[in-house]
Design an enzyme around this catalytic site. Sequence first.
Site, mmCIF file in Angstrom:
data_model
loop_
_atom_site.group_PDB
_atom_site.id
_atom_site.type_symbol
_atom_site.label_atom_id
_atom_site.label_comp_id
_atom_site.label_asym_id
_atom_site.label_seq_id
_atom_site.Cartn_x
_atom_site.Cartn_y
_atom_site.Cartn_z
ATOM 1 N N CYS A 1 -2.453 0.342 2.971
ATOM 2 C CA CYS A 1 -1.202 -0.357 2.636
ATOM 3 C C CYS A 1 0.000 0.584 2.541
ATOM 4 C CB CYS A 1 -1.374 -1.176 1.355
ATOM 5 S SG CYS A 1 -1.599 -0.199 -0.158
ATOM 6 N N HIS B 1 -1.004 -2.099 -4.534
ATOM 7 C CA HIS B 1 -0.822 -2.649 -3.187
ATOM 8 C C HIS B 1 0.665 -2.793 -2.888
ATOM 9 C CE1 HIS B 1 -2.174 -4.540 0.492
ATOM 10 N NE2 HIS B 1 -1.224 -5.450 0.329
ATOM 11 N N HIS C 1 1.886 -6.533 5.894
ATOM 12 C CA HIS C 1 1.148 -5.475 5.199
ATOM 13 C C HIS C 1 -0.200 -5.205 5.856
ATOM 14 C CE1 HIS C 1 -1.407 -8.312 2.432
ATOM 15 N NE2 HIS C 1 -1.140 -8.891 3.570
#
Length: 340
Positions: free
Chosen positions: A256, A304, A316
């Site tokens: 991420c 995240h 993402h």
Amino acid sequence: MASHRRPKQPSRTRVTVLTATAAAAVALSSQAAQAAPKPSKEDVKAKVDKLYEEAEQATEKYNGAKAKQDKLKEQVDDLQDKVARGQEDLNKLRDGLGSMATAQYRSGGIDPSVQLLLSSDPDEYLDKASTLDQLSGKQAVALKQIGDKQRTLKQQRAEATTKLQDLAETRKSLGEKKKDIQGKLAKAQALLNTLTAQERQALAEKEERANRSNDRVDLGDDVPESQRAAAALAAAKTKIGSPYVWGATGPSSFDCSGLTSWAYAQAGVQLPRTSQEQANAGTHLGQGQLKPGDLVLFYGDLHHIGLYAGNGQVLHAPKPGANVRYESINNMPFMYGVRV
């Protein structure tokens, strides 16, 4: 005389009781096995998703340790290079001082007053004496330079030793975090392996549908707040379909924070490596303030991160087994946005 009696045989009643007890134990274990039904596909998926989330938390810790290791390695290399150059300079200073001392000894072997009396040319002698005084002055300067250089080298060596110790500890921590990630991913795979081939196929097809949903996503009409945000988002869009790989920073696979740091690097902005560090790379925003290209942080520990793409969509690198894709911002617990 020894007695040889046959061992007493168990009675029929006792045999019957033992047999009945064994049968009851078998029946109970069978019932216990039946009482623990096989986890459903949904239960397995929930546990696997939780393990993937924990693996991503561990990945961001790994990324932080890796970035620290790289920085320490660079610092150690720089210090060792400085020490080597400093030692070379020190050797030259010592050689120069030695040459001056030798010259002074050769010209100063006789007492100066006697040299003056014996000299056939007093003026020439006085010129030489002046030169010797200058030489002594240079010696003093050289000695000070040598002392300063020795102190600097000692300090640099001590600093390099400390950095090397930090580097060794960081490498050990890195190995532990890597093992943690691999352990969680192995557990997730073991859980998936408990499903039937048909159930695993159904989960794979669902994931594939999520990956293909990028073709139909509506990003709305919002525009980025800056050219760098627009460039970063445009770069990230070119990586849709690239696989999630923990610790990866591109250009063919990402985790991420690897995706966000790579995307902004294409816009000429160097972001820190981890999602937690990137969370402080700009101005914090509420969900209603987001514009395309802004960073978006999720979960309480900020493990995240993605890029806001517009109309409630995030671009993402989601998790192991998934590709870079769009997803609703509401699919994860949103914390805040960051405008770089």
